[in-house]
Motif scaffolding. Structure first.
Motif, mmCIF file in Angstrom:
data_model
loop_
_atom_site.group_PDB
_atom_site.id
_atom_site.type_symbol
_atom_site.label_atom_id
_atom_site.label_comp_id
_atom_site.label_asym_id
_atom_site.label_seq_id
_atom_site.Cartn_x
_atom_site.Cartn_y
_atom_site.Cartn_z
ATOM 1 N N LEU A 164 -1.539 22.628 -3.051
ATOM 2 C CA LEU A 164 -0.237 22.067 -2.728
ATOM 3 C C LEU A 164 -0.411 20.684 -2.119
ATOM 4 O O LEU A 164 -1.169 20.514 -1.159
ATOM 5 N N LEU A 165 0.282 19.713 -2.673
ATOM 6 C CA LEU A 165 0.210 18.335 -2.216
ATOM 7 C C LEU A 165 1.546 17.946 -1.586
ATOM 8 O O LEU A 165 2.607 18.171 -2.177
ATOM 9 N N MET A 166 1.498 17.355 -0.397
ATOM 10 C CA MET A 166 2.718 16.932 0.292
ATOM 11 C C MET A 166 2.855 15.414 0.265
ATOM 12 O O MET A 166 2.055 14.693 0.864
ATOM 13 N N LEU A 171 0.835 -1.206 0.000
ATOM 14 C CA LEU A 171 0.000 0.000 0.000
ATOM 15 C C LEU A 171 0.872 1.259 0.000
ATOM 16 O O LEU A 171 0.414 2.336 0.359
ATOM 17 N N HIS A 172 2.132 1.091 -0.401
ATOM 18 C CA HIS A 172 3.026 2.235 -0.532
ATOM 19 C C HIS A 172 2.655 3.032 -1.783
ATOM 20 O O HIS A 172 2.052 2.499 -2.714
ATOM 21 N N VAL A 173 3.043 4.297 -1.795
ATOM 22 C CA VAL A 173 2.735 5.165 -2.928
ATOM 23 C C VAL A 173 3.818 5.066 -4.000
ATOM 24 O O VAL A 173 3.518 4.921 -5.185
ATOM 25 N N ILE A 174 5.084 5.136 -3.587
ATOM 26 C CA ILE A 174 6.192 5.093 -4.536
ATOM 27 C C ILE A 174 7.052 3.856 -4.284
ATOM 28 O O ILE A 174 7.025 3.297 -3.186
ATOM 29 N N PRO A 175 7.856 3.440 -5.277
ATOM 30 C CA PRO A 175 8.735 2.281 -5.090
ATOM 31 C C PRO A 175 10.046 2.679 -4.423
ATOM 32 O O PRO A 175 11.138 2.527 -4.993
ATOM 33 N N GLY A 176 9.951 3.189 -3.203
ATOM 34 C CA GLY A 176 11.132 3.657 -2.489
ATOM 35 C C GLY A 176 11.809 2.569 -1.680
ATOM 36 O O GLY A 176 11.563 1.377 -1.852
ATOM 37 N N GLU A 177 12.662 2.994 -0.788
ATOM 38 C CA GLU A 177 13.465 2.074 0.018
ATOM 39 C C GLU A 177 12.597 1.111 0.819
ATOM 40 O O GLU A 177 12.878 -0.085 0.904
ATOM 41 N N PHE A 181 -0.219 14.027 -0.084
ATOM 42 C CA PHE A 181 -0.109 13.073 -1.185
ATOM 43 C C PHE A 181 0.466 11.788 -0.586
ATOM 44 O O PHE A 181 1.559 11.355 -0.910
ATOM 45 N N MET A 182 -0.281 11.230 0.323
ATOM 46 C CA MET A 182 0.109 10.035 1.071
ATOM 47 C C MET A 182 -1.101 9.114 1.169
ATOM 48 O O MET A 182 -2.234 9.554 0.953
ATOM 49 N N SER A 183 -0.872 7.865 1.510
ATOM 50 C CA SER A 183 -1.974 6.904 1.541
ATOM 51 C C SER A 183 -3.003 7.257 2.597
ATOM 52 O O SER A 183 -4.201 7.081 2.390
ATOM 53 N N ILE A 184 -2.545 7.772 3.736
ATOM 54 C CA ILE A 184 -3.470 8.140 4.822
ATOM 55 C C ILE A 184 -3.063 9.495 5.400
ATOM 56 O O ILE A 184 -1.956 9.992 5.162
ATOM 57 N N ALA A 185 -3.967 10.089 6.172
ATOM 58 C CA ALA A 185 -3.681 11.365 6.830
ATOM 59 C C ALA A 185 -3.225 11.082 8.255
ATOM 60 O O ALA A 185 -4.029 10.991 9.180
#
Length: 395
Positions: free
Chosen positions: A193-195, A127-133, A288-292
């Motif tokens: 603005l999206l964080m 459920l991650h947003v980006i393919p990061g570490e 700009f994250m899966s949850i607040a």
């Protein structure tokens, strides 16, 4: 010598005490090593296939409703499976259980409990947003190396990709977000603005996903008045920090132009290009994250500062110690505190509130949640997509 005798006596007392109380017995030591997730899995198991949803996690009550919606979506699409959810953050596991009373378990505990339960197939959906570490560690270490190769090589595994795994995903998310904000974006005097979270290590190309998202959103917005930054990636912070041998906390204002990706540079350039003063502009903030969770409440909105009353004289723009909202207001922008925000009257609530918070995260959109669902479903009936670790075993 006196100190040595004291410690020796203390050790003897402790040994004697343990012998007299069952809490120090070998039986209790053995019981303490029992995997607590095992009971949950054994009580839940009704099928031969399990789905494990993996998310960083959160300690905020607002996130629980989103997680419940995610689970419901997967249950609807995969009715003949048993579905579990794991937090990958150990800090979130402990704090969430303390604040909500609901037991949370470590990823390895879930994986071992599921592996021991007799499932023949296990699907792991990020459920991650980006393919990061964090995403790569989940898939390459926890799932492939540990679960598939070392622990349960006989179980077939299907891995579901993160939200923005393809260009098509980026376009699909951009469609959803633009449709949601398009009424705001019509007016040049409005900014959205999206964080995002961001991956602090520049060696990961995953941060490019945020830039791609901004490009896709601005392609849809005629005024190009929507921007994407991060809370954890130097080049896309509100005010950037340089990564050197020792972190540099302050960057001279004269050098801010060297960081065109930071939010401060982008919003000020937007104002300059459109002959606007900050006081003429209303800003809408969103994670700009899966949850607040914590970042949305504190790094984006500065909820605690709202609760205590704003003292903008203390806000320094050339650091990363204050929320986006506080720094924007310090500059002179009007931040809309009513549209999709946390109720100011409940800003001091510990770990957020269960009802009434308007902060909208990516998981709040049904169409975006379906992208995660589809990542798993698109390969569900492809036998070649299911893998096991038997081929990695020594002969």
């Amino acid at each position: 010598m006196k100190r040595f005798k004291f410690y020796l006596m203390a050790a003897l007392v402790a040994a004697t005490t343990c012998a007299g109380f069952t809490s120090c017995s070998d039986d209790d030591d053995a019981e303490s090593t029992v995997n607590p997730a095992t009971r949950v899995v054994n009580e839940t198991k009704k099928h031969d296939t399990a789905i494990l949803l993996c998310t960083f996690g959160s300690t905020y009550n607002e996130s629980l409703a989103v997680y419940a919606d995610v689970i419901a979506d997967f249950k609807a699409k995969f009715p003949n499976t048993d579905i579990y959810m794991s937090f990958t953050s150990r800090t979130c596991i402990g704090r969430a259980e303390a604040s909500t009373g609901e037991a949370r378990y470590k990823l390895d505990q879930w994986l071992k409990a599921i592996g021991d339960a007799g499932y023949t197939r296990v699907a792991v959906q990020s459920l991650h947003v980006i393919p990061g570490e964090e995403y790569l560690s989940l898939m390459n270490t926890d799932v492939k190396k540990n679960f598939m190769i070392d622990w349960y090589p006989h179980i077939d595994v299907l891995k579901g990709a993160n939200l923005l795994s393809t260009d098509e995903d980026t376009e699909a998310v951009a469609d959803v977000l633009y449709d949601h904000y398009k009424d705001k974006l019509v007016d040049k005097n409005h900014l959205v603005l999206l964080m995002g979270h961001g991956n602090p290590d520049k060696n990961y190309n995953a941060n490019q996903k945020y830039s791609d998202m901004q490009v896709a959103l601005q392609a849809r917005a005629a005024n190009k008045n929507i921007f994407v930054g991060t809370v954890d990636y130097g080049d896309m912070l509100f005010w950037p920090k340089e990564e050197e041998e020792k972190p540099v906390d302050r960057i001279p204002a004269s050098q801010i132009g060297n960081y065109p990706g930071c939010i401060y540079s982008q919003v000020m350039k937007y104002c300059s290009d459109n002959n606007l003063e900050p006081k003429d502009v209303t800003v809408y903030l969103s994670p700009f994250m899966s949850i607040a969770g914590d970042h949305a409440h504190n790094d984006l909105w500065g909820i605690e500062a709202i609760a205590e009353g704003d003292d903008l004289s203390k806000v320094e723009l050339n650091t990363n110690e204050f929320s986006w909202r506080e720094r924007l207001e310090k500059i002179g922008f009007n931040v809309d505190r009513e549209f999709e925000a946390h109720p100011v009257g409940q800003a001091g609530a510990d770990h957020g509130i269960k009802d009434g918070c308007g902060i909208k995260a990516l998981g709040s959109y049904p169409a975006i949640r379906q992208i995660w669902v589809n990542h798993l479903y698109e390969n569900w009936n492809d036998e070649d997509a299911w893998e096991n670790g038997e081929g990695y075993q020594p002969e």
